[in-house]
Design a protein around this motif. Structure first.
Motif, PDB file in Angstrom:
ATOM      1  N   ASN A 143       2.321   1.846  -3.472  1.00  0.00           N
ATOM      2  CA  ASN A 143       1.302   2.419  -4.354  1.00  0.00           C
ATOM      3  C   ASN A 143       1.018   3.870  -3.998  1.00  0.00           C
ATOM      4  N   ASN A 144       0.986   4.188  -2.702  1.00  0.00           N
ATOM      5  CA  ASN A 144       0.786   5.582  -2.282  1.00  0.00           C
ATOM      6  C   ASN A 144       1.903   6.486  -2.777  1.00  0.00           C
TER       7      ASN A 144
ATOM      8  N   ASP B 205     -12.519  -2.006  -2.996  1.00  0.00           N
ATOM      9  CA  ASP B 205     -12.053  -1.318  -1.791  1.00  0.00           C
ATOM     10  C   ASP B 205     -11.755  -2.250  -0.632  1.00  0.00           C
TER      11      ASP B 205
ATOM     12  N   CYS C 195      -7.375  -5.913  -2.044  1.00  0.00           N
ATOM     13  CA  CYS C 195      -8.070  -4.765  -2.636  1.00  0.00           C
ATOM     14  C   CYS C 195      -7.116  -4.053  -3.587  1.00  0.00           C
ATOM     15  N   THR C 196      -7.646  -3.207  -4.443  1.00  0.00           N
ATOM     16  CA  THR C 196      -6.860  -2.594  -5.514  1.00  0.00           C
ATOM     17  C   THR C 196      -5.649  -1.843  -4.989  1.00  0.00           C
ATOM     18  N   SER C 197      -5.802  -1.094  -3.907  1.00  0.00           N
ATOM     19  CA  SER C 197      -4.713  -0.268  -3.397  1.00  0.00           C
ATOM     20  C   SER C 197      -3.577  -1.075  -2.793  1.00  0.00           C
ATOM     21  N   GLN C 198      -3.801  -2.370  -2.549  1.00  0.00           N
ATOM     22  CA  GLN C 198      -2.776  -3.206  -1.927  1.00  0.00           C
ATOM     23  C   GLN C 198      -2.243  -4.289  -2.868  1.00  0.00           C
TER      24      GLN C 198
ATOM     25  N   ASP D 266     -11.401  -2.521  -9.578  1.00  0.00           N
ATOM     26  CA  ASP D 266     -11.578  -1.464  -8.577  1.00  0.00           C
ATOM     27  C   ASP D 266     -12.378  -1.987  -7.397  1.00  0.00           C
TER      28      ASP D 266
ATOM     29  N   LEU E 163       0.840  -1.202   0.000  1.00  0.00           N
ATOM     30  CA  LEU E 163       0.000   0.000   0.000  1.00  0.00           C
ATOM     31  C   LEU E 163       0.873   1.249   0.000  1.00  0.00           C
TER      32      LEU E 163
END
Length: 346
Positions: free
Chosen positions: A236-237, A333, A259-262, A331, A233
């Motif tokens: 990505n951030n 969450d 999830c997408t962000s990870q 996508d 994460l």
């Protein structure tokens, strides 16, 4: 219709994965070591990275030890490390508080001496009691922390004017005997008592990764970690490629469900695989059915299930499964695990 993941398209198919980057920003627990002991293959792999002319930085959420102590531990295992190669969440927390508080402001330390030292180094004043009227509470991992320390933090945070900063909120930490509670569990205890939530300074926030890259002037760094919720994460951030290595907390199954962000850009069984070509993954689809191929491994998915034709638990099989499932669910969450079936390729 055919699509290729751009991350898999970079470079020659014969090039090793490490050739895509000029620096590695490595997590420690679960990547370089577990407790006092080295992860198999990690020290020699990192030395090989360094010998190739690439920078190796260590980005850790463990705020219980000083950068000097961490560098000494890494070096004792045979990996290259200097004090300036270590970026800690304690340093990130100290920098954050220095930006928000007046010089010499008092900060209640809920953590180790190493955390207090970093607070002092930025011109703030570490204290240990609510009676000293601190303007902030900083909380970091300390294996020796007790109920009275957590209670002191909660009592202090009853005043809404007091700033609360956590170095990190990792729920677990890999140790030589297995997975143990991390700083996140201790932060959760204070949150439950105080009814408040902290600002987080370390991973998965982007500044700690950018600081590590800036120290060595890296233009194409990659983040290496074992945790999706902090390392990947955070990568990505920060807009950096994330390399998940399966030597610590997370597993191929948790990566598939992420999830997408990870979701990582790459994943490896161990750090030795940095010196192997990373396989291309191609994805095709027909309506809402997706098919992915990674070398000889094939995965097919609809909206709820994935079928993998490959030797059970092979990394290429997992890569194909992730590519197909993520293409079908681009996508999301929250983590969502499909029904998974492995088929013998014969």
């Amino acid at each position: 219709m055919t699509a290729t993941d751009p991350a898999r398209e970079e470079g020659s198919e014969d090039a090793t994965l490490i050739e895509r980057f000029d620096a590695l920003l490595c997590d420690l627990d679960g990547v370089v070591y577990a407790g006092p002991h080295a992860i198999d293959g990690a020290p020699e792999s990192l030395k090989r990275v360094k010998d190739s002319g690439r920078a190796v930085m260590y980005v850790t959420n463990n705020a219980s030890r000083s950068p000097e102590a961490v560098a000494e531990h890494i070096s004792s295992l045979g990996a290259p490390a200097r004090t300036q190669d270590v970026v800690s969440s304690a340093q990130a927390a100290a920098a954050l508080l220095a930006e928000r508080l007046p010089r010499s402001a008092k900060v209640l330390i809920t953590g180790a001496q190493a955390l207090a030292d970093e607070i002092r180094a930025v011109g703030l004043t570490p204290v240990t009691s609510q009676d000293e009227q601190p303007e902030a509470v900083v909380q970091g991992f300390d294996p020796h922390i007790g109920w009275e320390h957590l209670a002191e933090a909660a009592f202090t945070l009853a005043d809404d004017a007091v700033l609360w900063c956590a170095t990190n909120t990792d729920r677990t930490i890999p140790k030589e005997r297995g997975i143990a509670p991390g700083n996140g569990t201790l932060v959760a205890a204070v949150a439950a008592a105080s009814g408040r939530e902290p600002v987080v300074a370390g991973k998965p926030e982007a500044p700690i990764f950018r600081e590590a890259a800036e120290r060595v002037g890296a233009r194409n760094p990659a983040v290496v970690g074992d945790r999706l919720d902090t390392d990947i994460l955070g990568a990505n951030n920060a807009g950096m490629p994330g390399i998940e290595v399966f030597t610590g907390v997370d597993s191929p199954r948790s990566v598939l469900a992420a999830c997408t962000s990870q979701r990582p850009t790459y994943f490896l069984g161990n750090l030795r695989e940095l010196f192997e070509p990373y396989p291309r993954v191609d994805v095709t689809h027909d309506g809402d059915r997706f098919r992915a191929r990674c070398r000889e491994a094939v995965a097919e998915t609809d909206s709820t299930a994935v079928t993998v034709t490959a030797p059970r638990d092979s990394l290429d099989g997992w890569r194909a499964a992730c590519a197909a499932w993520w293409a079908a669910h681009p996508d999301v969450d929250v983590a969502h695990e499909p029904s998974l079936t492995w088929q013998d390729p014969a």
